[in-house]
Scaffold this motif. Structure first.
Motif, PDB file in Angstrom:
ATOM      1  N   ALA A  47      48.891  39.207  44.941  1.00 60.33           N
ATOM      2  CA  ALA A  47      49.989  39.068  43.801  1.00 60.33           C
ATOM      3  C   ALA A  47      48.482  37.994  42.687  1.00 60.33           C
ATOM      4  O   ALA A  47      48.619  38.464  40.876  1.00 60.33           O
ATOM      5  CB  ALA A  47      50.875  38.222  43.706  1.00 60.33           C
ATOM      6  N   ILE A  48      48.181  36.723  43.273  1.00 60.27           N
ATOM      7  CA  ILE A  48      47.828  35.816  41.811  1.00 60.27           C
ATOM      8  C   ILE A  48      46.106  35.864  41.659  1.00 60.27           C
ATOM      9  O   ILE A  48      45.141  35.333  40.993  1.00 60.27           O
ATOM     10  CB  ILE A  48      48.211  34.257  42.579  1.00 60.27           C
ATOM     11  CG1 ILE A  48      47.371  34.054  43.706  1.00 60.27           C
ATOM     12  CG2 ILE A  48      49.486  34.126  41.970  1.00 60.27           C
ATOM     13  CD1 ILE A  48      47.646  32.227  43.959  1.00 60.27           C
ATOM     14  N   SER A  49      45.587  37.364  42.948  1.00 63.12           N
ATOM     15  CA  SER A  49      44.229  37.517  42.455  1.00 63.12           C
ATOM     16  C   SER A  49      44.010  39.049  41.861  1.00 63.12           C
ATOM     17  O   SER A  49      44.932  38.861  40.805  1.00 63.12           O
ATOM     18  CB  SER A  49      44.074  38.366  43.714  1.00 63.12           C
ATOM     19  OG  SER A  49      44.362  39.156  44.046  1.00 63.12           O
ATOM     20  N   LYS A  50      42.725  39.096  40.806  1.00 57.99           N
ATOM     21  CA  LYS A  50      42.685  39.523  40.065  1.00 57.99           C
ATOM     22  C   LYS A  50      40.548  40.572  40.605  1.00 57.99           C
ATOM     23  O   LYS A  50      40.291  39.719  40.781  1.00 57.99           O
ATOM     24  CB  LYS A  50      42.191  38.634  39.191  1.00 57.99           C
ATOM     25  CG  LYS A  50      42.038  39.703  38.016  1.00 57.99           C
ATOM     26  CD  LYS A  50      41.568  38.493  36.561  1.00 57.99           C
ATOM     27  CE  LYS A  50      41.326  39.388  35.199  1.00 57.99           C
ATOM     28  NZ  LYS A  50      41.272  38.781  33.818  1.00 57.99           N
ATOM     29  N   ILE A  51      40.899  41.460  40.325  1.00 67.16           N
ATOM     30  CA  ILE A  51      39.279  41.912  41.301  1.00 67.16           C
ATOM     31  C   ILE A  51      38.965  42.770  39.961  1.00 67.16           C
ATOM     32  O   ILE A  51      39.069  43.360  38.882  1.00 67.16           O
ATOM     33  CB  ILE A  51      39.468  43.015  42.146  1.00 67.16           C
ATOM     34  CG1 ILE A  51      40.584  43.068  42.978  1.00 67.16           C
ATOM     35  CG2 ILE A  51      38.908  44.097  42.325  1.00 67.16           C
ATOM     36  CD1 ILE A  51      41.363  43.806  44.405  1.00 67.16           C
ATOM     37  N   ASN A  52      38.111  42.092  39.499  1.00 64.32           N
ATOM     38  CA  ASN A  52      36.935  42.775  37.827  1.00 64.32           C
ATOM     39  C   ASN A  52      35.998  43.699  38.477  1.00 64.32           C
ATOM     40  O   ASN A  52      36.091  44.071  38.129  1.00 64.32           O
ATOM     41  CB  ASN A  52      36.285  41.389  37.895  1.00 64.32           C
ATOM     42  CG  ASN A  52      36.659  39.570  37.027  1.00 64.32           C
ATOM     43  OD1 ASN A  52      38.376  40.441  36.730  1.00 64.32           O
ATOM     44  ND2 ASN A  52      36.410  38.789  36.976  1.00 64.32           N
ATOM     45  N   SER A  53      35.450  43.689  39.770  1.00 69.32           N
ATOM     46  CA  SER A  53      34.832  44.503  39.914  1.00 69.32           C
ATOM     47  C   SER A  53      34.501  44.906  41.466  1.00 69.32           C
ATOM     48  O   SER A  53      34.033  44.161  42.393  1.00 69.32           O
ATOM     49  CB  SER A  53      33.118  44.747  39.957  1.00 69.32           C
ATOM     50  OG  SER A  53      32.717  43.202  40.734  1.00 69.32           O
TER      51      SER A  53
END
Length: 779
Positions: free
Chosen positions: A65-71
């Motif tokens: 939930a607190i991760s973020k994938i940019n690419s």
């Protein structure tokens, strides 16, 4: 056999990304391995294309939930370069430093519900342990020294794991798997309580004892996540006044921490959006309106209609409130005025001697100090005042600007901000990392902190060199001097950026606009002509800007002293009018405002001579100086003891006015540039005062005429240029009444009014604007 090399960039370290991948892959029955690779996550799968695509689709859906994938990039590679996992399984393997990517660790986050449940469970081994954390919450940025984000590269490496914590840490199915801050009472940090003589107080429970002392009216210095706070009671004037005297902060409002949302609602008005921010994982300070039931000491936030409130964000805070019935405590940064928050135990004990009565310290090193973030809602629109803890170092994604070729993705830019409310920005590979709040670089320790923070940010972003250094156009700023030093060090170009151009560029970026007309309203910004700007109508397409209209240029007798004692500005502005000349002006000032002059009538005469002779007199178009002068004229505030004090008190004084009075804006031209006549505004205000009109209504009318005057100039400018978007930036637009009046007029004329969304209207985002402009100039 095909081998897929998958590189994932974004917030993918320190968030449970690897165990999440482990669970997904095992459910699919795939083989391979995963590891942290420098500043990125590398996944190797020994599978065919369909299985890899299925995995990626599930990963996007089930990422932490607190991760973020940019690419996510996939390469099909030669299998001979990679080892096979044991027994055809999927493994989590040791990190490597081979890759220099553009990912970063997440910010420090508030305690999660699972950890909160543990510290409240008397049967749990972490019951009332104030450093409880897991992969879903707690410290990250404040403890990291380098990447990959592994325990041995954080200050938690000082605390070897006990057997029970080691078992959790090495189990991929446990929520503390590779949670680098994992610890317990057996193996983790601990608290100690000291008195003002630096002697340790022998007590079984230092936190409980410290709270008892607080409730007796003592002042406590408490080391927390990213720095140290000074804490005392909120309902008792005596300790608050004592704290003010010791800190030399006679009027600056103190923020408070409350135990929970329900309690905060007993003394403030809280909207649904404000409640959401208070409860968010970032846990910023939220500026809230005082309610009718507000009963805190008047000395806490004097002469203001609002107060900064935050809720508990660490286990230490939650446990602290378990030992008291108090609804809230003052929680203000522990620092000498203008200097950074203190983070080292010896420094806290020595530098706060005579300020704190007691000191509650822990033995975990803080690597990156980080002040609390501050936000405000104006008519339900979010505005960042300080973007720091909870948000730093999560970067801004600049892909929209890269796609339109506004900036070059391959450039490394360092932008150093202005001078007072400083942050810096490191731009790399299409991401802009804005630092935590740095502060006033006029102070040597803050200047040192800036350089230390740059070094730490370079470490965690793997940045070795820069293509350009950006700074403010003001040649005397310490940040400008540092830019030149670093330009020589890295053998790169130094690019000075006009202050308000930087404001406008970040406003355009924040709203995904290629160009806009904007109002820049603040206190100080060095102009191309060497004067002080701060009430401007400008155009920008990020790369360039044009100054098209402004407030009247006014003289600042004595320069910066007129910002501290704004009655000097009032005298200067009124001296420009035909209404108040010579003896008549002196008589007015002597009768009504002499108490604001340090040397009474003598100074009134000397300031007038200074104005007439142009000796040590600066020129300014600052909106802040006009609002300060209105506050003086109404006898609301005559001395600035903290940044923005007079303007803030003017806003609070006018709060709740009916809007019965109207002042008409009047305009002139100077050298062909349209200006709002601010001298006439002050003359009209003086007439209303003389006519004994309601002062609250005069204050509201004064704010409104400045707002509408700037809005009219902006609309006229945008109409001539054929531009539909009109923006507002600068610290003045933290004022709710001014923002709403400007917005109302702009929209009534059919234009789109834009504000900052995820950046600061004030100087906290100037460095971001500088980095955008610099990279556009060398694109």
């Amino acid at each position: 056999m095909k081998i897929a090399k998958i590189l994932v960039q974004g917030i993918v370290q320190g968030v449970g990304f690897r165990p999440s991948v482990y669970r997904i892959v095992n459910a699919l029955g795939l083989k391979g391995y995963i590891r942290n690779l420098g500043n990125i996550v590398e996944i190797i799968l020994f599978e065919d294309e369909k299985q890899v695509n299925d995995f990626i689709a599930i990963l996007k859906e089930k990422k932490p939930a607190i991760s973020k994938i940019n690419s996510i990039t996939v390469q099909w590679i030669d299998e001979s370069r990679y080892f096979y996992p044991k027994n055809d399984t999927f493994e989590i393997v040791e990190s490597s430093t081979d890759f220099s990517g553009a990912s970063v660790i997440p910010p420090d986050l508030a305690i999660c519900d699972n950890c909160l449940e543990e510290i409240n469970d008397s049967k749990n081994r972490r019951y009332k342990y104030p450093f409880t954390t897991c992969i879903d919450c707690g410290i990250r940025f404040t403890v990291i020294e380098n990447v990959p984000y592994d325990r041995d590269k954080t200050s938690m490496d000082d605390f070897p794991l006990c057997q029970k914590c080691e078992k959790e840490y090495t189990n991929p199915l446990d929520r503390r798997y590779h949670a680098e801050s994992t610890c317990c009472e057996t193996c983790g940090p601990s608290l100690k309580l000291y008195n003002h003589k630096e002697n340790e107080i022998n007590t079984i429970n230092p936190l409980e004892k410290a709270v008892k002392l607080l409730d007796e009216g003592k002042i406590l210095a408490m080391k927390g996540i990213g720095g140290t706070h000074l804490i005392t009671k909120v309902r008792d004037n005596k300790p608050i006044k004592k704290l003010r005297k010791r800190l030399n902060r006679p009027n600056q409002p103190f923020a408070v921490m409350s135990r929970n949302l329900e309690t905060a609602k007993t003394f403030t008005e809280v909207s649904s959006k404000e409640a959401k921010s208070l409860l968010s994982k970032e846990r910023p300070i939220v500026i809230l309106k005082k309610s009718k039931n507000y009963d805190f000491a008047e000395s806490l936030a004097p002469e203001l209609h609002n107060i900064g409130v935050m809720l508990c964000y660490s286990p230490l805070h939650h446990i602290m409130f378990d030992y008291t019935d108090e609804p809230a405590y003052i929680m203000t940064s522990a620092n000498i005025s203008g200097e950074p928050m203190m983070i080292k135990n010896k420094e806290i004990l020595s530098s706060l001697y005579g300020i704190g009565d007691y000191y509650l310290l822990h033995n975990r090193r803080i690597i990156n100090r980080c002040d609390d973030s501050v936000i405000r809602y104006r008519a339900n629109e979010l505005s960042f005042i300080r973007r720091s803890r909870g948000y730093t170092p999560e970067p801004y994604d600049l892909n929209d600007l890269i796609k339109t070729k506004k900036i070059n993705k391959d450039l490394n830019i360092l932008a150093l901000g202005p001078e007072i409310d400083v942050t810096f920005t490191l731009q790399k590979q299409g991401l802009a990392y804005v630092s935590q709040h740095i502060g006033n670089t006029n102070k040597f320790k803050t200047y040192e902190f800036l350089q230390e923070a740059i070094k730490n940010m370079r470490n965690i972003t793997k940045t070795e060199n820069f293509d350009a250094i950006a700074c403010d156009m003001h040649p005397q700023f310490f940040t400008s001097h540092l830019a030149n030093e670093m330009g020589e060090k890295f053998n790169c170009e130094v690019i000075p950026i006009q202050h308000h151009h930087a404001h406008g560029a970040v406003l355009a970026m924040d709203n995904s606009l290629d160009e806009l007309v904007f109002i820049a309203a603040d206190g100080v910004g060095y102009g191309e002509d060497g004067s002080t700007w701060g009430g401007e109508i400008m155009y920008t397409n990020i790369n360039n800007y044009e100054r098209l209209a402004s407030l009247s240029p006014q003289k600042m007798p004595g320069g910066d002293i007129s910002t501290k004692y704004p009655v000097r500005m009032l005298e200067s502005i009124l001296s420009n009018s035909e209404t108040y000349q010579g003896e008549e002006l002196e008589s007015l000032l002597s009768s009504n405002y002499s108490h604001y002059f340090q040397h009474r009538e003598t100074e009134i005469k000397s300031v007038l001579k200074q104005i007439n002779s142009n000796l040590n007199v600066g020129i300014t178009t600052s909106t802040g100086r006009i609002l300060d002068s209105i506050a003086v004229a109404l006898n609301i505030c005559g001395e600035r003891t903290y940044e923005g004090e007079c303007s803030m008190k003017l806003e609070s004084f006018a709060y709740g006015a009916n809007g019965d009075l109207k002042i008409e804006p009047q305009f002139k031209k100077i050298n062909g540039r349209p200006i709002l006549d601010t001298t006439q505004i002050l003359v009209d205000i003086m007439k209303l005062i003389s006519n004994k009109e309601n002062k609250k209504e005069i204050a509201a009318a004064g704010q409104k005429v400045v707002s509408e005057g700037l809005a009219i100039l902006a609309v006229d400018t945008a109409s001539k240029m054929g531009i539909n978007n009109i923006g507002a930036t600068g610290g003045v637009f933290y004022n709710e009444a001014i923002t709403l009046a400007t917005k109302k007029y702009v929209e009534s004329e059919g234009f789109n009014f834009v504000q900052h969304k995820n950046s600061c209207a004030g100087d906290g985002s100037v460095s971001l604007g500088q980095s955008l402009i610099a990279s556009s100039k060398i694109n």
